[in-house]
Design an enzyme around this catalytic site. Structure first.
Site, short mmCIF file in Angstrom:
data_model
loop_
_atom_site.label_atom_id
_atom_site.label_comp_id
_atom_site.label_asym_id
_atom_site.label_seq_id
_atom_site.Cartn_x
_atom_site.Cartn_y
_atom_site.Cartn_z
N ARG A 174 29.29 24.60 13.66
CA ARG A 174 28.26 24.72 12.62
C ARG A 174 26.89 24.23 13.06
NH1 ARG A 174 31.79 27.33 11.95
NH2 ARG A 174 33.23 27.49 10.20
N SER A 224 29.27 25.36 1.61
CA SER A 224 29.87 24.06 1.91
C SER A 224 28.79 23.01 2.10
CB SER A 224 30.73 24.15 3.17
OG SER A 224 31.80 25.04 2.99
N GLU A 294 26.50 19.55 5.93
CA GLU A 294 26.32 20.85 6.58
C GLU A 294 25.10 21.54 5.98
OE1 GLU A 294 28.70 25.10 6.66
OE2 GLU A 294 29.83 23.28 7.11
#
Length: 302
Positions: A174, A224, A294
């Site tokens: 990520r 998320s 994130e």
């Protein structure tokens, strides 16, 4: 900023707005105003925009479709460049797909699946742009952008446009080097395989259905909120800490998936930030694990 906005308008580069609320441009529907908001009509206009910004010496920030983004209630200083419909080209050359950073990743996955291109099915349900997906190395179902990106055209904070290879993009879970360097993906070249249209479409549909069944896209959200601290999963840690459904102001930890914070109607960025802090404190206290965000948090302090 009025003189800068006027200069941009005279250059006829696309949409130019002053004090534009960024809640109109994020999937969370939260965010204060941009001093100047620009949506270039094509890549050539983007180059003109960058030249004017560089000459003016004001800060800038580029965004895509506004997913995975929490903009402060105080908004963003300087210029916000939206890589939108002006950067939505898709060109095919054998197994290589050259695509503009403003293209919806879901739309791209659907178009290419119908044409028999295999490798992007994991993106079914990811609500961002191609540019944002490269920036975050978006992924799901065991696959990610790092698997299919050959190279990307990057806009750097100093206004330079330069192609970076997959290796130079420094992909990891990520993340990419763009988060460290502040670069924005304007265009990307993907390498995909040809396969059975029926099988590819079925896989894409399965991934889309899974997202709809497990994630709260019926409310404004940013995707998320926390990275998974593997082998653990953030949602499970938050839920087992007893926080699922917790509400602060207009923000709520989703009752469907605890790694999502939803806007129930009138949430502020501070509501979301306070929930994030609460989650981090409780999970650290109960599980001994420090959750890292994130979602990208940007903007001036309100």
């Amino acid at each position: 900023m009025t003189s800068l906005a006027e200069k941009l308008k005279k250059a006829d580069i696309g949409k130019v707005l002053e004090n534009e609320p960024l809640k109109n441009h994020t999937t969370l529907k939260i965010g204060g105003p941009a001093d100047v908001f620009v949506e270039p009509k094509n890549s050539e206009s983007l180059k003109v925009v960058m030249a004017i910004i560089k000459e003016s010496g004001v800060p800038f920030r580029a965004i895509g479709r506004g997913s995975n983004l929490l903009v402060s209630d105080g908004g963003i200083e300087g210029v916000v460049i939206k890589l939108g419909d002006g950067l939505n080209h898709i060109e095919r050359s054998g197994s290589e797909i050259r695509v503009g950073g403003g293209v919806s990743i879901i739309t791209l996955a659907t178009i290419l699946a119908r044409e028999g291109y295999k490798g992007l099915e994991f993106a079914g349900g990811i609500p961002g742009s191609v540019g944002g997906s490269v920036f975050m190395n978006a992924g799901a179902h065991g696959a990610e952008m790092a698997d299919i990106v050959k190279e990307a055209l990057i806009l750097f904070p100093d206004g330079e446009l330069r192609w970076l290879s997959n290796e130079e993009l420094g992909f990891s879970y990520r993340t990419s080097i763009l988060q460290e360097k502040g670069g924005i993906c304007v265009e990307a070249v993907l390498v995909l395989e040809q396969g059975s249209k029926e099988e590819i479409m079925a896989s894409l549909k399965k991934n889309k259905d899974y997202r709809r069944q497990t994630q709260p896209w019926n409310f404004p959200c940013c995707g998320s909120v926390f990275r998974n601290p593997l082998p653990n999963y953030a949602g499970q840690l938050i839920e087992s800490s007893g926080l699922k459904g917790t509400t602060l102001g207009g923000a709520q930890i989703s009752e469907m998936h605890a790694n999502f914070i939803v806007n129930t109607g009138d949430a502020t960025a501070d509501d979301v930030l306070n929930l994030i802090a609460l989650i981090q404190e409780k999970v650290l206290q109960e599980k001994g694990i420090q959750l890292e965000t994130e979602v990208e948090i940007i903007g001036r302090k309100s």
